[in-house]
Scaffold this motif. Structure first.
Motif, PDB file in Angstrom:
ATOM      1  N   ILE B  62       1.904 -29.327  76.225  1.00  0.00           N
ATOM      2  CA  ILE B  62       1.304 -30.644  76.035  1.00  0.00           C
ATOM      3  C   ILE B  62      -0.170 -30.424  75.749  1.00  0.00           C
ATOM      4  N   MET B  63      -0.647 -30.947  74.640  1.00  0.00           N
ATOM      5  CA  MET B  63      -2.051 -30.779  74.265  1.00  0.00           C
ATOM      6  C   MET B  63      -2.680 -32.139  74.056  1.00  0.00           C
ATOM      7  N   GLY B  64      -3.973 -32.161  74.234  1.00  0.00           N
ATOM      8  CA  GLY B  64      -4.685 -33.414  74.014  1.00  0.00           C
ATOM      9  C   GLY B  64      -6.090 -33.296  74.544  1.00  0.00           C
ATOM     10  N   PRO B  65      -7.004 -34.139  74.060  1.00  0.00           N
ATOM     11  CA  PRO B  65      -8.389 -34.089  74.543  1.00  0.00           C
ATOM     12  C   PRO B  65      -8.488 -34.585  75.980  1.00  0.00           C
ATOM     13  N   THR B 232       4.852 -21.451  72.808  1.00  0.00           N
ATOM     14  CA  THR B 232       5.961 -22.350  73.133  1.00  0.00           C
ATOM     15  C   THR B 232       6.766 -22.701  71.891  1.00  0.00           C
ATOM     16  N   GLN B 233       7.816 -23.537  72.115  1.00  0.00           N
ATOM     17  CA  GLN B 233       8.680 -23.907  70.999  1.00  0.00           C
ATOM     18  C   GLN B 233       8.301 -25.247  70.403  1.00  0.00           C
ATOM     19  N   ARG B 234       7.541 -26.025  71.206  1.00  0.00           N
ATOM     20  CA  ARG B 234       7.216 -27.373  70.732  1.00  0.00           C
ATOM     21  C   ARG B 234       5.903 -27.794  71.363  1.00  0.00           C
ATOM     22  N   ILE B 235       5.059 -28.446  70.580  1.00  0.00           N
ATOM     23  CA  ILE B 235       3.813 -28.972  71.128  1.00  0.00           C
ATOM     24  C   ILE B 235       3.852 -30.493  71.057  1.00  0.00           C
ATOM     25  N   ILE B 236       3.571 -31.122  72.219  1.00  0.00           N
ATOM     26  CA  ILE B 236       3.480 -32.584  72.242  1.00  0.00           C
ATOM     27  C   ILE B 236       2.006 -32.928  72.307  1.00  0.00           C
ATOM     28  N   PHE B 237       1.528 -33.709  71.345  1.00  0.00           N
ATOM     29  CA  PHE B 237       0.119 -34.099  71.325  1.00  0.00           C
ATOM     30  C   PHE B 237      -0.041 -35.478  71.959  1.00  0.00           C
ATOM     31  N   VAL B 238      -0.924 -35.548  72.930  1.00  0.00           N
ATOM     32  CA  VAL B 238      -1.150 -36.816  73.629  1.00  0.00           C
ATOM     33  C   VAL B 238      -2.569 -37.278  73.340  1.00  0.00           C
ATOM     34  N   LYS B 239      -2.709 -38.572  73.055  1.00  0.00           N
ATOM     35  CA  LYS B 239      -4.041 -39.141  72.848  1.00  0.00           C
ATOM     36  C   LYS B 239      -4.011 -40.600  73.269  1.00  0.00           C
ATOM     37  N   ASP B 240      -5.025 -41.015  74.013  1.00  0.00           N
ATOM     38  CA  ASP B 240      -5.144 -42.405  74.472  1.00  0.00           C
ATOM     39  C   ASP B 240      -3.872 -42.888  75.168  1.00  0.00           C
ATOM     40  N   GLY B 241      -3.292 -42.008  75.935  1.00  0.00           N
ATOM     41  CA  GLY B 241      -2.124 -42.408  76.728  1.00  0.00           C
ATOM     42  C   GLY B 241      -0.844 -42.543  75.939  1.00  0.00           C
ATOM     43  N   GLU B 247       5.012 -31.141  67.262  1.00  0.00           N
ATOM     44  CA  GLU B 247       5.057 -30.030  66.316  1.00  0.00           C
ATOM     45  C   GLU B 247       6.127 -29.055  66.793  1.00  0.00           C
ATOM     46  N   ILE B 248       7.146 -28.867  66.008  1.00  0.00           N
ATOM     47  CA  ILE B 248       8.199 -27.908  66.355  1.00  0.00           C
ATOM     48  C   ILE B 248       7.785 -26.541  65.836  1.00  0.00           C
ATOM     49  N   LEU B 249       7.741 -25.562  66.753  1.00  0.00           N
ATOM     50  CA  LEU B 249       7.289 -24.238  66.345  1.00  0.00           C
ATOM     51  C   LEU B 249       8.448 -23.298  66.059  1.00  0.00           C
ATOM     52  N   LYS B 250       9.514 -23.459  66.807  1.00  0.00           N
ATOM     53  CA  LYS B 250      10.659 -22.569  66.612  1.00  0.00           C
ATOM     54  C   LYS B 250      11.909 -23.418  66.541  1.00  0.00           C
TER      55      LYS B 250
END
Lengths: 413, 256
Positions: B62-65, B232-241, B247-250
């Motif tokens: 999980i990524m996000g500012p 990881t296999q997938r990144i979930i981007f979170v912003k403003d809740g 993004e599917i990586l694999k």
């Protein structure tokens, strides 16, 4: 979390801050030590007095002149000269007092006694031969006052053990002459030591024939009848002592022609024992209450340090909650820590109380030999009290720890 | 969305069967999760409608500012917090209805936590730290289980060392062992490499990948660093809740 997990945990966290833990428990140590030694002292005093009273004989009934105060202004017990030798004779001879075994009247005055260059002040008691049996006196040497001495108003004296020691430090006083109010008395006997008693120390008194006291020594005669200070009555049976009390009262009322208020007071050993016990119980309670103030202070100290500990370990609490500790687990952990802290204080306090009571045993306290009684039940009470204080004062800090939100706790610095 | 599909189908047995399959497949099922904090008079909306699904055996970043709500999301995923509204099914169970004690039990049995600052107890040994979750569960053979967990992160030989005697990377490995010791369904790592140098970071990520590939453990990690997320296999981007991107990586075939 189980107790087997929580207890070593508590010990570890307490030993991690040794100095702090030590200072924290000081209040509990002082509190428990003082409460326990006070209670032990009170018990010791009670036992000493009960032993003394029992040593005077359980079937002893005492008659004092003067009425019991029942309100209004009255002379205190013993201040009037209402009892006479005649009363004592009536108690012996009356058919209305079958349970009376023996009667021993007593006069009491304070006088200087001189032997050679040595002198001492002591109670001079005028007594009859029955006095020895009624008051359970034992002779170290010589004889007690005899009937013949009383009849002849002999100038003889029996010395209490301490008087004998003071006047005749080299020993062997029997046959020697002592002077009481300038009059020469021949020492015929010396009593064995009996220790202090509530009715005055046997060891510090001297005994002369009642008639000698009344006719030859007393500064002034009160009234026409020959007054006595106290009449000791020995009941035939200690179990029916109340009956004896009633018989004595009836005989004396007849003698004194009393219709309303008695002019004498009758006391039994049991009553005296009860009175003394009551007074001592109140005294002990009072001392204990004063001492327990330091327990309260100690408890507050524990609460304080537990609050500090909870704050310091906020992250630890957060972590424990994150990995699955429930509110109850955290509560128990800190409660046990507080209880362990104060129980340790209690144990150290008991140890100090033990030292203190040992020390008190060695300090001579007048005639009374008070051995503080540090019995297992008092020790258990001390330890339980200490633990309970820890639990009580630990509840608030522990509840605060248990209520913490794990997220905030984990985030704290 | 999956559940809605179920409802439209007739036949109770079939429905239940399908539900079980779906539930067995997903560890986390979030549907329109919101979380509102009351800060005095002000209401702060930390999450405003997050829906996502994390399958068993997945490794997700999980990524996000800062302030995006990813920490709040992690807290909810880790059953440390409950959503204000929406539904969170953890292994098919509605977490929102659980009380504090039930949440503690879920955390104890099903979830392993790894923190940026390790959060080890200073005064206790590595083994004792690993044992900690077992203290609050049904604890039999605690020491052996702790040692086994330490073995899995290659620290069996450091079992009796205290955290101060271990390097940062080693401390984080002890924390991983602690997360593993209860054989959880899910491991949550909050910036697990944030306090580590790049060598130790790679070591830690290797261990994560191994746990995921070999043992099939579901892993969710929050990170700032894209390098870490790329493991990881997938990144979930979170912003403003909100989830703003995925993004599917694999591909799925590579997962197992």
């Amino acid at each position: 979390m189980k107790l087997t997990d929580a207890t070593p945990l508590a010990l570890r966290s307490l030993t991690a801050n040794k100095m702090r833990s030590l200072l924290t428990i000081l209040g509990i140590v002082i509190g428990i030590a003082s409460v326990i030694s006070m209670v032990a002292l009170g018990r010791g005093a009670q036992r000493a007095i009960v032993t003394q009273i029992q040593g005077m004989g359980l079937n002893l009934v005492m008659v004092f002149p003067g009425a019991t105060n029942t309100g209004g202004v009255q002379g205190s017990v013993g201040s009037q000269a209402s009892l006479t030798v005649k009363d004592a004779e009536a108690l012996v001879n009356s058919a209305d007092a079958p349970s009376v075994a023996a009667v021993a009247p007593e006069t009491r005055q304070f006088a200087q006694i001189v032997a050679g260059g040595v002198n001492t002040n002591s109670s001079v008691l005028g007594v009859t031969p029955e006095y020895q049996d009624v008051r359970l006196l034992d002779l170290a040497e010589g004889d007690f006052v005899t009937q013949q001495d009383v009849t002849a108003r002999s100038m003889v004296v029996v010395l209490g053990s301490r008087v004998a020691e003071t006047l005749f430090p080299d020993g062997n006083p029997v046959g020697q002459i002592v002077r009481i109010r300038e009059r020469p008395f021949t020492v015929v006997g010396v009593l064995k030591s009996k220790g202090g008693q509530i009715t005055g120390s046997v060891d510090d008194s001297v005994y002369i024939p009642l008639s000698t006291s009344q006719y030859r020594l007393q500064a002034q005669r009160r009234g026409s009848a020959l007054s006595v200070g106290t009449i000791y009555v020995s009941a035939a049976n200690s179990s029916s002592i109340q009956q004896t009390v009633e018989e004595v009262a009836n005989v004396l009322r007849q003698e004194h022609r009393i219709v309303s208020d008695d002019d004498f007071t009758i006391r039994t050993q049991e009553e005296m024992m009860q009175t003394v016990s009551q007074v001592l119980a109140i005294f002990t309670l009072f001392l204990g209450a004063v001492a327990s103030i330091s327990l309260l202070v100690g408890g507050i100290g524990i609460m304080n340090i537990m609050l500090v500990s909870v704050t310091e370990r906020t992250r630890e609490i957060g972590l424990r909650k994150a990995v699955g500790a429930k509110k109850r687990d955290i509560l128990i952990q800190f409660l046990i820590e507080a209880a362990t802290l104060s129980a340790a204080g209690g144990a150290v306090g008991v140890f100090f109380a033990w030292l203190l009571t040992r020390a008190m045993t060695r300090i001579p306290m007048g005639n009374a030999n008070i051995n503080p009684q540090l019995s297992p039940d008092i020790i258990a009470l001390g330890l339980i009290t200490a633990t309970a204080i820890g639990l009580f004062f630990g509840v608030y800090p522990a509840a605060r720890a248990a209520r913490m939100n794990p997220i905030d706790a984990l985030r704290s610095e | 969305m999956v559940r809605q599909a179920h409802h439209e189908r007739p036949g109770k047995k079939l429905l239940n069967d399908l539900k079980e399959i779906a539930l067995a497949d997903s560890v986390i099922e979030l549907e329109n999760i919101t979380r509102v904090y009351q800060m005095g008079d002000i209401q702060v909306q930390a999450l405003s409608g997050v829906s996502t699904l994390i399958k068993r055996g997945e490794m997700v970043a999980i990524m996000g500012p800062s302030g995006s709500g990813k920490s709040t999301l992690m807290n909810i995923l880790g059953c440390l917090d409950t959503p204000t509204s929406g539904s969170y099914l953890f292994e098919g169970k509605e977490i929102g209805k659980f009380n504090d004690d039930q949440l503690a039990e879920v955390r104890n049995r099903k979830i392993g936590f790894i923190f940026q600052s390790f959060n080890l107890l200073r005064r206790t040994t590595a083994a004792a730290n690993v044992e900690l979750p077992l203290v609050y569960g049904n604890g039999r053979g605690r020491r052996e289980r702790a040692l086994k967990a330490l073995e899995r992160v290659g620290l069996a030989h450091r079992a009796n060392h205290k955290p101060s005697e271990l390097s940062g990377g080693e401390q984080q490995r002890v924390a991983i062992a602690r997360a593993l010791v209860n054989n959880p369904s899910l491991i949550l790592a909050d910036e697990p490499t944030g306090n580590l140098d790049s060598r130790s970071s790679n070591e830690i990520m290797d261990i994560f990948c191994q746990l995921n590939k070999k043992d099939g453990i579901t892993l969710v990690l929050v990170t700032h660093e894209r390098d870490v997320a790329l493991f990881t296999q997938r990144i979930i981007f979170v912003k403003d809740g909100k989830v703003v991107n995925e993004e599917i990586l694999k591909t799925g075939s590579e997962i197992r």
